[in-house]
Design an enzyme around this catalytic site. Structure first.
Site, mmCIF file in Angstrom:
data_model
loop_
_atom_site.group_PDB
_atom_site.id
_atom_site.type_symbol
_atom_site.label_atom_id
_atom_site.label_comp_id
_atom_site.label_asym_id
_atom_site.label_seq_id
_atom_site.Cartn_x
_atom_site.Cartn_y
_atom_site.Cartn_z
ATOM 1 N N PRO A 1 -0.463 -4.834 -4.760
ATOM 2 C CA PRO A 1 -1.519 -4.926 -3.710
ATOM 3 C C PRO A 1 -1.837 -3.546 -2.748
ATOM 4 O O PRO A 1 -1.067 -3.640 -2.285
ATOM 5 C CB PRO A 1 -2.032 -6.152 -2.477
ATOM 6 C CG PRO A 1 -0.311 -7.898 -3.299
ATOM 7 C CD PRO A 1 0.284 -5.967 -4.100
ATOM 8 N N SER A 2 -2.974 -3.413 -2.777
ATOM 9 C CA SER A 2 -3.255 -1.935 -2.616
ATOM 10 C C SER A 2 -3.085 -1.459 -0.910
ATOM 11 O O SER A 2 -2.509 -0.593 -0.457
ATOM 12 C CB SER A 2 -4.371 -1.748 -2.651
ATOM 13 O OG SER A 2 -5.575 -1.950 -1.960
ATOM 14 N N ARG A 3 -2.913 -2.632 -0.551
ATOM 15 C CA ARG A 3 -2.671 -2.418 0.897
ATOM 16 C C ARG A 3 -1.642 -2.858 1.766
ATOM 17 O O ARG A 3 -1.002 -3.315 2.392
ATOM 18 C CB ARG A 3 -3.428 -4.357 1.947
ATOM 19 C CG ARG A 3 -4.712 -3.870 1.785
ATOM 20 C CD ARG A 3 -5.574 -5.988 2.180
ATOM 21 N NE ARG A 3 -5.650 -6.558 1.479
ATOM 22 C CZ ARG A 3 -6.086 -7.103 0.117
ATOM 23 N NH1 ARG A 3 -6.947 -5.852 -0.254
ATOM 24 N NH2 ARG A 3 -5.882 -7.852 -0.786
ATOM 25 N N CYS A 4 -0.262 -3.148 0.861
ATOM 26 C CA CYS A 4 0.409 -3.261 1.071
ATOM 27 C C CYS A 4 1.094 -2.477 0.612
ATOM 28 O O CYS A 4 1.234 -0.683 -0.132
ATOM 29 C CB CYS A 4 1.361 -4.252 -0.231
ATOM 30 S SG CYS A 4 1.825 -5.502 -0.107
ATOM 31 N N LEU A 5 2.546 -1.615 1.854
ATOM 32 C CA LEU A 5 3.141 -0.458 2.008
ATOM 33 C C LEU A 5 4.392 -0.777 1.127
ATOM 34 O O LEU A 5 5.049 -0.835 1.138
ATOM 35 C CB LEU A 5 3.646 -0.238 3.477
ATOM 36 C CG LEU A 5 2.735 0.194 4.378
ATOM 37 C CD1 LEU A 5 2.964 -0.380 5.741
ATOM 38 C CD2 LEU A 5 1.351 1.404 4.024
#
EC number: 2.8.1.-
Length: 114
Positions: free
Chosen positions: A110-114
């Site tokens: 997911p792009s929102r995960c660091l």
């Protein structure tokens, strides 16, 4: 045992990014998901599969992983209110529900995960 070795070899051959996410979602299978879960030190239960299946369906419909809020709302409908909170989801996927479940589901990080 033969099937496990085959799945393990298949996992080794499949193209992944540096963090172990499959590069092609089409390479995913249930057996491969079990192998990835084993590497993540997760024993898959029905609740895990509910999350994994939801994430896969959502991804293939919208070409993006669901937000945590969407994930919680969906789980609430599928397995009940008591289990539809971030604490419960973190028990299922300790490294992060969206991140770890996406990896096991065979979709991109997911792009929102660091």
């Amino acid at each position: 045992m033969l099937k496990n070795n085959h799945t393990k070899k298949l996992y080794e051959k499949i193209e992944k990014d540096t963090e172990g996410y499959l590069k092609k979602a089409a390479d995913w299978s249930i057996e491969l998901a079990k192998e990835i879960a084993k590497k993540e030190k997760i024993v898959l239960t029905n609740d895990h599969w509910t999350v994994i299946n939801f994430i896969r369906k959502f991804y293939f419909k919208f070409n993006i992983t669901p937000s945590m809020r969407m994930l919680i709302k969906s789980i609430e409908k599928k397995i009940g209110l008591k289990k539809s909170n971030s604490i419960y989801l973190f028990r299922l996927f300790p490294e992060g529900p969206a991140k770890q479940a996406s990896k096991i589901a065979g979709i991109p990080k997911p792009s929102r995960c660091l």
